[in-house]
Design a protein around this motif. Structure first.
Motif, PDB file in Angstrom:
ATOM      1  N   HIS A 285      10.346  -2.568 103.681  1.00 21.01           N
ATOM      2  CA  HIS A 285      10.076  -1.126 103.692  1.00 21.01           C
ATOM      3  C   HIS A 285       8.657  -0.791 104.123  1.00 21.01           C
ATOM      4  CE1 HIS A 285      13.973  -0.610 101.995  1.00 21.01           C
ATOM      5  NE2 HIS A 285      13.680  -1.398 100.981  1.00 21.01           N
ATOM      6  N   SER A 286       7.942  -1.782 104.661  1.00 18.49           N
ATOM      7  CA  SER A 286       6.545  -1.519 105.020  1.00 18.49           C
ATOM      8  C   SER A 286       6.437  -0.514 106.166  1.00 18.49           C
ATOM      9  CB  SER A 286       5.866  -2.816 105.439  1.00 18.49           C
ATOM     10  OG  SER A 286       4.577  -2.518 105.936  1.00 18.49           O
ATOM     11  N   LEU A 287       5.461   0.386 106.033  1.00 17.49           N
ATOM     12  CA  LEU A 287       5.180   1.358 107.100  1.00 17.49           C
ATOM     13  C   LEU A 287       4.121   0.826 108.070  1.00 17.49           C
ATOM     14  CD1 LEU A 287       4.876   4.798 105.281  1.00 17.49           C
ATOM     15  CD2 LEU A 287       6.704   4.027 106.801  1.00 17.49           C
ATOM     16  N   SER A 288       3.522  -0.318 107.753  1.00 20.47           N
ATOM     17  CA  SER A 288       2.396  -0.798 108.560  1.00 20.47           C
ATOM     18  C   SER A 288       2.756  -1.022 110.035  1.00 20.47           C
ATOM     19  CB  SER A 288       1.817  -2.079 107.947  1.00 20.47           C
ATOM     20  OG  SER A 288       1.236  -1.770 106.704  1.00 20.47           O
ATOM     21  N   PRO A 289       3.919  -1.611 110.367  1.00 20.35           N
ATOM     22  CA  PRO A 289       4.231  -1.754 111.795  1.00 20.35           C
ATOM     23  C   PRO A 289       4.283  -0.406 112.514  1.00 20.35           C
ATOM     24  CG  PRO A 289       5.676  -3.145 110.485  1.00 20.35           C
ATOM     25  CD  PRO A 289       4.936  -2.264 109.511  1.00 20.35           C
ATOM     26  N   THR A 290       4.870   0.589 111.870  1.00 19.14           N
ATOM     27  CA  THR A 290       4.951   1.935 112.463  1.00 19.14           C
ATOM     28  C   THR A 290       3.549   2.491 112.710  1.00 19.14           C
ATOM     29  OG1 THR A 290       6.989   2.319 111.256  1.00 19.14           O
ATOM     30  CG2 THR A 290       5.844   4.275 112.064  1.00 19.14           C
ATOM     31  N   ILE A 291       2.688   2.375 111.704  1.00 16.71           N
ATOM     32  CA  ILE A 291       1.350   2.964 111.783  1.00 16.71           C
ATOM     33  C   ILE A 291       0.502   2.244 112.834  1.00 16.71           C
ATOM     34  CG2 ILE A 291      -0.790   3.295 110.477  1.00 16.71           C
ATOM     35  CD1 ILE A 291       0.952   3.610 107.956  1.00 16.71           C
TER      36      ILE A 291
ATOM     37  N   GLN B  79     -12.493  -0.413 118.045  1.00 13.38           N
ATOM     38  CA  GLN B  79     -12.328   0.964 118.538  1.00 13.38           C
ATOM     39  C   GLN B  79     -12.078   1.928 117.369  1.00 13.38           C
ATOM     40  OE1 GLN B  79     -10.267   1.853 121.925  1.00 13.38           O
ATOM     41  NE2 GLN B  79     -10.430  -0.162 122.875  1.00 13.38           N
ATOM     42  N   THR B  80     -12.499   3.164 117.551  1.00 13.21           N
ATOM     43  CA  THR B  80     -12.210   4.168 116.526  1.00 13.21           C
ATOM     44  C   THR B  80     -10.698   4.351 116.417  1.00 13.21           C
ATOM     45  OG1 THR B  80     -14.269   5.282 117.041  1.00 13.21           O
ATOM     46  CG2 THR B  80     -12.628   6.567 115.838  1.00 13.21           C
ATOM     47  N   ALA B  81     -10.191   4.290 115.207  1.00 14.25           N
ATOM     48  CA  ALA B  81      -8.744   4.384 115.018  1.00 14.25           C
ATOM     49  C   ALA B  81      -8.258   5.815 115.250  1.00 14.25           C
ATOM     50  CB  ALA B  81      -8.381   3.940 113.601  1.00 14.25           C
ATOM     51  N   PRO B  82      -7.109   5.964 115.899  1.00 16.41           N
ATOM     52  CA  PRO B  82      -6.541   7.306 116.122  1.00 16.41           C
ATOM     53  C   PRO B  82      -5.786   7.762 114.873  1.00 16.41           C
ATOM     54  CG  PRO B  82      -5.169   5.645 117.156  1.00 16.41           C
ATOM     55  CD  PRO B  82      -6.295   4.904 116.501  1.00 16.41           C
ATOM     56  N   ARG B  83      -6.547   8.277 113.908  1.00 22.62           N
ATOM     57  CA  ARG B  83      -5.979   8.549 112.582  1.00 22.62           C
ATOM     58  C   ARG B  83      -4.844   9.575 112.618  1.00 22.62           C
ATOM     59  NH1 ARG B  83     -10.898   6.516 111.926  1.00 22.62           N
ATOM     60  NH2 ARG B  83     -11.447   5.407 110.030  1.00 22.62           N
ATOM     61  N   GLN B  84      -4.998  10.580 113.490  1.00 16.31           N
ATOM     62  CA  GLN B  84      -3.947  11.609 113.533  1.00 16.31           C
ATOM     63  C   GLN B  84      -2.615  11.028 113.990  1.00 16.31           C
ATOM     64  OE1 GLN B  84      -5.162  15.007 115.800  1.00 16.31           O
ATOM     65  NE2 GLN B  84      -5.760  16.120 113.951  1.00 16.31           N
ATOM     66  N   ALA B  85      -2.678  10.173 115.021  1.00 17.06           N
ATOM     67  CA  ALA B  85      -1.443   9.551 115.524  1.00 17.06           C
ATOM     68  C   ALA B  85      -0.836   8.646 114.460  1.00 17.06           C
ATOM     69  CB  ALA B  85      -1.744   8.755 116.795  1.00 17.06           C
ATOM     70  N   MET B  86      -1.695   7.959 113.724  1.00 19.45           N
ATOM     71  CA  MET B  86      -1.208   7.060 112.672  1.00 19.45           C
ATOM     72  C   MET B  86      -0.535   7.865 111.558  1.00 19.45           C
ATOM     73  SD  MET B  86      -4.620   4.632 112.684  1.00 19.45           S
ATOM     74  CE  MET B  86      -4.132   3.151 111.806  1.00 19.45           C
ATOM     75  N   GLN B  87      -1.172   8.962 111.178  1.00 18.05           N
ATOM     76  CA  GLN B  87      -0.612   9.801 110.114  1.00 18.05           C
ATOM     77  C   GLN B  87       0.710  10.435 110.553  1.00 18.05           C
ATOM     78  OE1 GLN B  87      -2.995  11.574 107.472  1.00 18.05           O
ATOM     79  NE2 GLN B  87      -1.456  12.976 106.690  1.00 18.05           N
ATOM     80  N   HIS B  88       0.747  10.900 111.777  1.00 18.83           N
ATOM     81  CA  HIS B  88       1.965  11.529 112.287  1.00 18.83           C
ATOM     82  C   HIS B  88       3.131  10.522 112.264  1.00 18.83           C
ATOM     83  CE1 HIS B  88       4.493  14.185 114.624  1.00 18.83           C
ATOM     84  NE2 HIS B  88       4.744  13.175 115.446  1.00 18.83           N
ATOM     85  N   ALA B  89       2.858   9.297 112.722  1.00 21.80           N
ATOM     86  CA  ALA B  89       3.910   8.272 112.752  1.00 21.80           C
ATOM     87  C   ALA B  89       4.412   7.975 111.339  1.00 21.80           C
ATOM     88  CB  ALA B  89       3.370   7.000 113.404  1.00 21.80           C
ATOM     89  N   ALA B  90       3.489   7.897 110.382  1.00 15.74           N
ATOM     90  CA  ALA B  90       3.894   7.600 109.003  1.00 15.74           C
ATOM     91  C   ALA B  90       4.721   8.745 108.427  1.00 15.74           C
ATOM     92  CB  ALA B  90       2.657   7.363 108.139  1.00 15.74           C
ATOM     93  N   GLN B  91       4.292   9.974 108.679  1.00 17.11           N
ATOM     94  CA  GLN B  91       5.022  11.123 108.131  1.00 17.11           C
ATOM     95  C   GLN B  91       6.429  11.225 108.712  1.00 17.11           C
ATOM     96  OE1 GLN B  91       1.947  14.005 108.710  1.00 17.11           O
ATOM     97  NE2 GLN B  91       1.690  14.326 106.516  1.00 17.11           N
ATOM     98  N   GLU B  92       6.544  10.925 110.009  1.00  7.18           N
ATOM     99  CA  GLU B  92       7.876  10.933 110.636  1.00  7.18           C
ATOM    100  C   GLU B  92       8.775   9.901 109.967  1.00  7.18           C
ATOM    101  OE1 GLU B  92       9.356  12.849 113.216  1.00  7.18           O
ATOM    102  OE2 GLU B  92       7.708  14.101 112.495  1.00  7.18           O
TER     103      GLU B  92
ATOM    104  N   LEU C 142       8.589   8.748 107.021  1.00  8.86           N
ATOM    105  CA  LEU C 142       8.860   9.041 105.606  1.00  8.86           C
ATOM    106  C   LEU C 142       9.749  10.265 105.417  1.00  8.86           C
ATOM    107  CD1 LEU C 142       5.312   8.365 104.126  1.00  8.86           C
ATOM    108  CD2 LEU C 142       7.406   7.139 103.525  1.00  8.86           C
ATOM    109  N   LYS C 143      10.066  10.973 106.503  1.00 11.17           N
ATOM    110  CA  LYS C 143      10.902  12.172 106.390  1.00 11.17           C
ATOM    111  C   LYS C 143      12.247  11.785 105.800  1.00 11.17           C
ATOM    112  CE  LYS C 143       9.558  15.520 109.891  1.00 11.17           C
ATOM    113  NZ  LYS C 143       9.750  15.849 111.306  1.00 11.17           N
TER     114      LYS C 143
END
Ligand code: NAP
Length: 309
Positions: free
Chosen positions: A20-26, A291-304, A306-307
């Protein structure tokens, strides 16, 4: 375990179980948004002793340069330490590594959970840190932490370093005693007087009730309330919430736990652990890629991901 060198960034996560890890998605989202080649794979390794050989082999893959970075989760955050060449100060202080990287031929363990938690908390309740009270134990704010496992170590270490009075509530007092002792004897523990203001108590109604008026931060670090047992709460039955507290639950699946729901129903502001999850992942990504992490893209992927379906 044989890992062919096929991509630019070979990243992954080890632990058990990992389904159930979200890490690959993020991290896949982070690589994509950064225009970097690579992948992030799961390497399930059973608990020690059965998993010791596989864990060592994964670290050897990193030593040979066949992997660029490895995240580590339950139950290996402590078990992995003997296989490493060195630890960052924060990994040493917490006795746990969640991020492994290679530097100058050495395999180093870091712990991004600590900063991930503090950043996640500050982004949601920054006012708790802005009043200049830290480092004065008499006026420092009080935090009550439920649970004394691996995540609690990072949370408590981060809070005492930030100048909080911390109360560790655990169902097994011996586990909390070990946690407190590890933090008090950790490197850098002499730097702050507030390391003295770390105490333990049983996670029950009678022990906690006297503390309530003083508590301005309540954190759940237990897994109670996680999917699939979403109706469970770590908060003792019938105990009111601290009237002035901000509530933080490390759990992010479900996005609103029974604990968070009850706190909100009682008029408190409360957050899930998604911010911490994203930030600890972002910090790992930055260590590995520079590199600076693209936090918004990471958050969006996780939220999708978890829907509710
Ligand atoms: P852990 O090392 O297994 O520790 C869990 C702690 O909770 C232990 O102290 C355990 O006590 C206690 N506990 C378990 N069930 C309990 C119950 N019914 N009542 C009271 N205490 C109970 O696990 P962890 O690594 O700390 O992870 C804990 C939670 O934090 C998980 O849900 C994890 O997903 C979450 N987490 C989130 C993030 C994030 O980025 N948001 C990061 C790390 C962890 P016993 O030892 O007595 O069972």
């Amino acid at each position: 375990m044989s890992i062919p060198l096929t991509t630019s960034y070979r990243l992954g996560l080890t632990g058990w179980p990992l389904e159930h890890s979200l890490s690959p998605t993020i991290h896949t989202a982070a690589l994509g948004a950064s225009n970097l080649d690579g992948d992030y794979q799961l390497f399930p390794v059973p608990p020690l002793l059965a998993g010791a050989g596989a864990l060592e082999e994964l670290i050897d893959c990193m030593r040979r340069g066949e992997m660029h970075g490895l995240n580590v989760t339950i139950p290996h955050k402590q078990a992995v330490l003997p296989f490493l060449d060195g630890l960052t100060p924060v990994a040493q202080a917490t006795g746990a590594a969640n991020t492994i990287f290679r530097r100058d031929g050495q395999i180093i363990g870091d712990n991004t959970d600590v900063q991930g938690f503090l950043t996640g908390l500050k982004s949601f309740a920054g006012h708790l840190f802005l009043d200049g009270r830290s480092r004065n134990p008499h006026s420092a704010p009080h935090a009550l932490i439920l649970g004394a496992g691996g995540a609690a170590r990072g949370v408590i270490y981060g809070l005492v370093q930030a100048g909080w009075n911390v109360h560790s509530a655990a169902r097994r007092l011996q586990q909390a005693e070990e946690l407190v002792s590890a933090i008090q004897t950790s490197p850098g523990s002499g730097d702050g007087p507030n390391f003295l203001h770390l105490d333990i108590l049983p996670l029950d109604r009678a022990a906690i009730s006297d503390l309530l008026p003083a508590v301005s931060l309540l954190v759940n670090t237990t897994p109670v309330g996680m999917i699939p047992k979403v109706d469970a709460s770590p908060w003792p039955d019938g105990l009111p919430f601290p009237p002035l507290a901000v509530v933080y639950d490390l759990i992010y699946n479900p996005l609103e736990t029974a604990f968070v729901r009850a706190a909100r129903a009682g008029g408190l502001i409360a957050s899930n652990g998604l911010g911490m999850l994203i930030e600890q992942a972002a910090l790992s990504f930055e260590i590995w890629t520079g590199q600076t992490a693209p936090r918004q893209a990471m958050q969006h992927a996780a939220q999708e991901a978890l829907k509710p379906v």
